[in-house]
Design a protein around this motif. Structure first.
Motif, mmCIF file in Angstrom:
data_model
loop_
_atom_site.group_PDB
_atom_site.id
_atom_site.type_symbol
_atom_site.label_atom_id
_atom_site.label_comp_id
_atom_site.label_asym_id
_atom_site.label_seq_id
_atom_site.Cartn_x
_atom_site.Cartn_y
_atom_site.Cartn_z
ATOM 1 N N SER A 1 6.875 -6.432 -15.906
ATOM 2 C CA SER A 1 7.037 -6.913 -14.536
ATOM 3 C C SER A 1 7.464 -8.376 -14.555
ATOM 4 C CB SER A 1 5.704 -6.773 -13.784
ATOM 5 O OG SER A 1 5.845 -7.139 -12.431
ATOM 6 N N THR A 2 7.763 -8.918 -13.383
ATOM 7 C CA THR A 2 7.999 -10.352 -13.280
ATOM 8 C C THR A 2 6.702 -11.064 -13.645
ATOM 9 O OG1 THR A 2 7.427 -10.260 -10.937
ATOM 10 C CG2 THR A 2 9.758 -10.116 -11.488
ATOM 11 N N SER A 3 6.777 -12.345 -14.037
ATOM 12 C CA SER A 3 5.571 -13.050 -14.514
ATOM 13 C C SER A 3 4.484 -13.097 -13.444
ATOM 14 C CB SER A 3 5.921 -14.451 -15.000
ATOM 15 O OG SER A 3 6.511 -15.199 -13.965
ATOM 16 N N TYR A 4 4.851 -13.199 -12.179
ATOM 17 C CA TYR A 4 3.924 -13.113 -11.062
ATOM 18 C C TYR A 4 4.741 -12.792 -9.822
ATOM 19 C CZ TYR A 4 5.568 -17.680 -9.549
ATOM 20 O OH TYR A 4 6.358 -18.717 -9.133
ATOM 21 N N THR A 5 4.055 -12.430 -8.747
ATOM 22 C CA THR A 5 4.769 -12.155 -7.516
ATOM 23 C C THR A 5 4.071 -12.828 -6.343
ATOM 24 O OG1 THR A 5 5.759 -10.462 -6.112
ATOM 25 C CG2 THR A 5 3.592 -9.963 -7.012
ATOM 26 N N ARG A 6 4.883 -13.293 -5.402
ATOM 27 C CA ARG A 6 4.372 -13.807 -4.134
ATOM 28 C C ARG A 6 4.594 -12.774 -3.035
ATOM 29 N NH1 ARG A 6 8.126 -18.820 -4.778
ATOM 30 N NH2 ARG A 6 9.317 -16.988 -5.301
ATOM 31 N N ASP A 7 5.076 -11.599 -3.413
ATOM 32 C CA ASP A 7 5.367 -10.548 -2.437
ATOM 33 C C ASP A 7 4.091 -10.046 -1.778
ATOM 34 O OD1 ASP A 7 7.949 -10.857 -3.289
ATOM 35 O OD2 ASP A 7 8.043 -8.946 -4.354
ATOM 36 N N LYS A 8 4.232 -9.566 -0.559
ATOM 37 C CA LYS A 8 3.124 -8.947 0.173
ATOM 38 C C LYS A 8 3.029 -7.503 -0.290
ATOM 39 C CE LYS A 8 4.093 -11.856 4.107
ATOM 40 N NZ LYS A 8 4.667 -11.920 5.446
ATOM 41 N N VAL A 9 1.837 -7.083 -0.683
ATOM 42 C CA VAL A 9 1.626 -5.727 -1.190
ATOM 43 C C VAL A 9 0.566 -5.038 -0.347
ATOM 44 C CG1 VAL A 9 0.930 -4.316 -3.162
ATOM 45 C CG2 VAL A 9 2.284 -6.390 -3.525
ATOM 46 N N SER A 10 0.906 -3.876 0.204
ATOM 47 C CA SER A 10 -0.016 -3.063 1.001
ATOM 48 C C SER A 10 -0.225 -1.724 0.304
ATOM 49 C CB SER A 10 0.555 -2.829 2.400
ATOM 50 O OG SER A 10 0.763 -4.056 3.051
ATOM 51 N N LEU A 11 -1.300 -1.048 0.671
ATOM 52 C CA LEU A 11 -1.698 0.203 0.034
ATOM 53 C C LEU A 11 -2.164 1.181 1.090
ATOM 54 C CD1 LEU A 11 -2.906 1.584 -2.757
ATOM 55 C CD2 LEU A 11 -5.024 0.622 -1.897
ATOM 56 N N ALA A 12 -1.810 2.453 0.933
ATOM 57 C CA ALA A 12 -2.331 3.520 1.784
ATOM 58 C C ALA A 12 -2.590 4.734 0.899
ATOM 59 C CB ALA A 12 -1.345 3.871 2.894
ATOM 60 N N PHE A 13 -3.753 5.358 1.080
ATOM 61 C CA PHE A 13 -4.064 6.572 0.324
ATOM 62 C C PHE A 13 -4.912 7.488 1.195
ATOM 63 C CE2 PHE A 13 -7.439 3.558 -0.707
ATOM 64 C CZ PHE A 13 -8.600 4.313 -0.582
ATOM 65 N N GLY A 14 -4.962 8.757 0.798
ATOM 66 C CA GLY A 14 -5.746 9.691 1.589
ATOM 67 C C GLY A 14 -5.871 11.048 0.945
ATOM 68 N N ASP A 15 -6.409 11.971 1.738
ATOM 69 C CA ASP A 15 -6.666 13.329 1.253
ATOM 70 C C ASP A 15 -5.841 14.345 2.036
ATOM 71 O OD1 ASP A 15 -7.973 13.787 3.705
ATOM 72 O OD2 ASP A 15 -9.964 13.499 2.848
ATOM 73 N N ALA A 16 -6.000 15.593 1.701
ATOM 74 C CA ALA A 16 -5.229 16.666 2.329
ATOM 75 C C ALA A 16 -5.721 16.991 3.743
ATOM 76 C CB ALA A 16 -5.290 17.920 1.467
#
Length: 164
Positions: free
Chosen positions: A57-72
């Motif tokens: 990967s790049t050495s570090y990131t200033r990007d905004k990172v979001s996450l979504a997870f779930g079930d069936a």
């Protein structure tokens, strides 16, 4: 004769099981029409999310990172911002652990990440732990595209075990 049939049965069983183990997990995919569910006020459960950033990967990131997870069953957890540029989150070859609270789920079968920015970022894997679910690991091993949800959905494919 019975010994021969037993041997053939065992051989066939071994052949089938070795074929099943060699199936590689599916690759992450774009999901342009992903909409975050509004049920974020449901009963709250704790989750541990462990994200390993790739050494390529790049050495570090200033990007905004979001996450979504779930079930069936439609239960979904959304974390709008995991990144923290002041704490050196998502550095190359690092592992970051997050404690997230959200609606209770059963077996987690989908996970998507969203990256917004210009630095770029390549997660190696995302491992999830929750109170009503076994741990599950999703292997990315690719740079996230900018501005679009990117990940996995194994809810209806029957291949959830391929990523555990």
């Amino acid at each position: 004769m019975i010994r021969l049939l037993s041997f053939l049965f065992l051989f066939a069983l071994l052949l089938v099981s070795s074929q099943a183990r060699s199936i590689s997990p599916t690759q992450p995919h774009l999901l342009r029409s992903f909409k975050i569910k509004a049920n974020q006020t449901a009963r709250s459960c704790p989750y541990t999310v462990i994200i390993k950033t790739s050494c390529s990967s790049t050495s570090y990131t200033r990007d905004k990172v979001s996450l979504a997870f779930g079930d069936a069953y439609g239960n979904e957890v959304y974390a709008p911002r995991l990144d923290d540029p002041y704490s050196r989150t998502f550095e190359r070859c690092s592992t970051d652990t997050f404690q997230i609270r959200g609606p209770c789920t059963y077996e987690i079968c989908y996970l998507y990440l969203l990256r917004m920015g210009s630095d770029g970022w390549k997660p190696e894997s995302v491992k999830m732990y929750g109170p009503n679910t076994r741990s599950v690991t999703f292997y990315y091993k690719s740079f996230l595209p900018n501005g679009v949800w990117f990940g996995f959905n194994h809810c209806n494919s029957g291949s959830v075990s391929a990523v555990m």
